[in-house]
Design a protein around this motif. Structure first.
Motif, PDB file in Angstrom:
ATOM      1  N   ARG A 141       0.844  -1.194   0.000  1.00  0.00           N
ATOM      2  CA  ARG A 141       0.000   0.000   0.000  1.00  0.00           C
ATOM      3  C   ARG A 141       0.882   1.248   0.000  1.00  0.00           C
ATOM      4  NH1 ARG A 141      -5.128   1.197   0.960  1.00  0.00           N
ATOM      5  NH2 ARG A 141      -5.565  -1.024   1.262  1.00  0.00           N
ATOM      6  N   THR A 142       0.473   2.269  -0.747  1.00  0.00           N
ATOM      7  CA  THR A 142       1.170   3.553  -0.736  1.00  0.00           C
ATOM      8  C   THR A 142       0.563   4.433   0.356  1.00  0.00           C
ATOM      9  OG1 THR A 142       1.655   3.442  -3.100  1.00  0.00           O
ATOM     10  CG2 THR A 142       1.732   5.611  -2.068  1.00  0.00           C
ATOM     11  N   TYR A 143       1.416   4.984   1.221  1.00  0.00           N
ATOM     12  CA  TYR A 143       0.943   5.792   2.335  1.00  0.00           C
ATOM     13  C   TYR A 143       0.855   7.264   1.930  1.00  0.00           C
ATOM     14  CZ  TYR A 143       2.656   1.634   4.812  1.00  0.00           C
ATOM     15  OH  TYR A 143       2.911   0.348   5.216  1.00  0.00           O
ATOM     16  N   VAL A 144      -0.123   7.953   2.497  1.00  0.00           N
ATOM     17  CA  VAL A 144      -0.261   9.391   2.304  1.00  0.00           C
ATOM     18  C   VAL A 144       0.380  10.095   3.497  1.00  0.00           C
ATOM     19  CG1 VAL A 144      -1.870  11.318   2.073  1.00  0.00           C
ATOM     20  CG2 VAL A 144      -2.380   9.120   0.976  1.00  0.00           C
ATOM     21  N   VAL A 145       1.433  10.860   3.231  1.00  0.00           N
ATOM     22  CA  VAL A 145       2.162  11.550   4.297  1.00  0.00           C
ATOM     23  C   VAL A 145       1.447  12.848   4.652  1.00  0.00           C
ATOM     24  CG1 VAL A 145       4.360  12.651   4.909  1.00  0.00           C
ATOM     25  CG2 VAL A 145       4.345  10.521   3.572  1.00  0.00           C
ATOM     26  N   GLU A 146       1.287  13.093   5.947  1.00  0.00           N
ATOM     27  CA  GLU A 146       0.648  14.320   6.441  1.00  0.00           C
ATOM     28  C   GLU A 146       1.651  15.324   6.998  1.00  0.00           C
ATOM     29  OE1 GLU A 146      -3.784  12.917   7.826  1.00  0.00           O
ATOM     30  OE2 GLU A 146      -2.178  12.853   9.318  1.00  0.00           O
ATOM     31  N   GLN A 147       2.790  14.825   7.436  1.00  0.00           N
ATOM     32  CA  GLN A 147       3.844  15.697   7.961  1.00  0.00           C
ATOM     33  C   GLN A 147       5.186  15.009   7.767  1.00  0.00           C
ATOM     34  OE1 GLN A 147       4.971  18.321  11.985  1.00  0.00           O
ATOM     35  NE2 GLN A 147       3.324  16.837  12.059  1.00  0.00           N
ATOM     36  N   GLY A 148       6.196  15.782   7.370  1.00  0.00           N
ATOM     37  CA  GLY A 148       7.505  15.218   7.114  1.00  0.00           C
ATOM     38  C   GLY A 148       8.505  15.552   8.200  1.00  0.00           C
ATOM     39  N   SER A 149       9.753  15.560   7.816  1.00  0.00           N
ATOM     40  CA  SER A 149      10.863  15.841   8.730  1.00  0.00           C
ATOM     41  C   SER A 149      11.344  17.281   8.556  1.00  0.00           C
ATOM     42  CB  SER A 149      12.016  14.878   8.446  1.00  0.00           C
ATOM     43  OG  SER A 149      11.580  13.533   8.448  1.00  0.00           O
ATOM     44  N   TYR A 150      12.312  17.684   9.377  1.00  0.00           N
ATOM     45  CA  TYR A 150      12.943  19.001   9.266  1.00  0.00           C
ATOM     46  C   TYR A 150      11.896  20.116   9.201  1.00  0.00           C
ATOM     47  CZ  TYR A 150      16.748  15.876   7.841  1.00  0.00           C
ATOM     48  OH  TYR A 150      17.666  14.850   7.769  1.00  0.00           O
ATOM     49  N   ASP A 160       4.449  11.611   9.722  1.00  0.00           N
ATOM     50  CA  ASP A 160       3.073  11.301  10.099  1.00  0.00           C
ATOM     51  C   ASP A 160       2.344  10.850   8.844  1.00  0.00           C
ATOM     52  OD1 ASP A 160       3.452  11.927  12.730  1.00  0.00           O
ATOM     53  OD2 ASP A 160       2.420  13.859  12.658  1.00  0.00           O
ATOM     54  N   ILE A 161       1.590   9.774   8.975  1.00  0.00           N
ATOM     55  CA  ILE A 161       0.910   9.157   7.840  1.00  0.00           C
ATOM     56  C   ILE A 161      -0.589   9.148   8.102  1.00  0.00           C
ATOM     57  CG2 ILE A 161       0.608   6.982   6.576  1.00  0.00           C
ATOM     58  CD1 ILE A 161       3.595   6.404   7.282  1.00  0.00           C
ATOM     59  N   ASP A 162      -1.361   9.539   7.103  1.00  0.00           N
ATOM     60  CA  ASP A 162      -2.817   9.571   7.215  1.00  0.00           C
ATOM     61  C   ASP A 162      -3.350   8.157   7.451  1.00  0.00           C
ATOM     62  OD1 ASP A 162      -5.491  10.219   7.052  1.00  0.00           O
ATOM     63  OD2 ASP A 162      -5.537  10.305   4.867  1.00  0.00           O
TER      64      ASP A 162
END
Length: 283
Positions: free
Chosen positions: A159-168, A187-189
């Protein structure tokens, strides 16, 4: 009169002393090695422990690091014990500041450059871990190591994840408490996933080396999502480091330090995961 070789030996004359034979040059003693993978694991895990237990396999490498810190006047000899606890973290952070680093580069989590400079003339590094260059994924900042881990987890779960927040991303979300200030955090939805799919995603993330948990609205002021921290990312913020230590200790990484409520998966780093794949590959 020049005596033949046999005559010189008969008189007990040392040939090398006369310059007749090349003298052997003593080989330089090999420096001891520091396993960076194990040092990173200890630097995250040891401060979270209730005692001064040494992380299995890390003691000799950590002690070499502590000896180098002690010789620079940064660590009291009583803490030169192979346990990378809060005193060693503080000493290492000072070493990083002495090198001119600040922010996420001076949290007390060893990086390749600072370790190499600390070990000059004292030890060399093996199993070096790097975060890789910074890039973006789905519009969010991330580093190459974390992106490779994310893709590996997606491959495992299909499954491909939808990212809600990244790094830095310092200051982007106050509810994150600084965990996304450095590298390795995502953070992943999870709202569009079924309960089974959420469990599968957290499981896959843990299997490739993330400390990952499903976060629910009941736990804080946030929507349903999966929070993941790449274990042993050298760019981790201090709060993210604490979360990985909590993960090793079987906790949920939140302020209340509750029990881990995620799937039971062996705790591994990304490098350990990659080696496990190599061991399973047919010869």
């Amino acid at each position: 009169m020049k005596l033949p070789r046999r005559s010189l030996l008969a008189f007990g004359v040392a040939l090398p002393a006369l310059g007749l034979l090349p003298q052997a040059v003593p080989a330089a003693a090999a420096l001891p090695t520091v396993d960076m993978e194990m040092v990173l694991k200890a630097a995250q895990w040891d401060p979270a422990k209730a005692d001064s237990a040494v992380t299995p396999g890390a003691g000799p490498s950590v002690k070499l690091v502590e000896t180098a810190l002690r010789e620079r006047g940064l660590l009291d000899p009583s803490y030169e014990d192979g346990h990378f606890g809060t005193r060693t973290v503080t000493a290492y952070a000072q070493w990083q500041r002495d090198l001119g680093y600040s922010g996420i580069d001076a949290t007390g989590l060893p990086g390749r450059t600072s370790l190499t400079k600390l070990g000059a003339g004292q030890f060399t590094l093996t199993r070096v871990v790097t975060a890789g260059a910074r890039t973006t994924h789905q519009g969010f900042p991330i580093n190459e190591r974390t992106l490779a881990m994310l893709r590996a987890a997606q491959g495992r779960s299909g499954r491909t994840y939808v990212v809600e927040q990244g790094s830095y991303s310092p200051g982007t979300d106050p509810t994150s408490a600084g965990t996304h200030d450095g590298g390795g955090a995502l953070d992943i939805d999870a709202e569009a996933l079924t309960a089974a799919q959420r469990t599968a995603a957290v499981t896959a993330l843990r299997q490739v080396g993330f400390a990952a948990w499903l976060r629910t609205p009941a736990q804080g002021d946030w929507p349903l999502h999966i929070h993941a921290v790449a274990i042993s990312d050298p760019d981790l913020s201090a709060p993210a480091q604490k979360q990985t230590g909590a993960y090793y200790e079987g906790r949920n990484g939140l302020a209340g330090n509750g029990a881990d409520d995620g799937p039971h998966v062996p705790k591994v780093t990304y490098e350990e995961y990659l080696r496990s794949l190599q061991h399973r590959s047919p010869s």
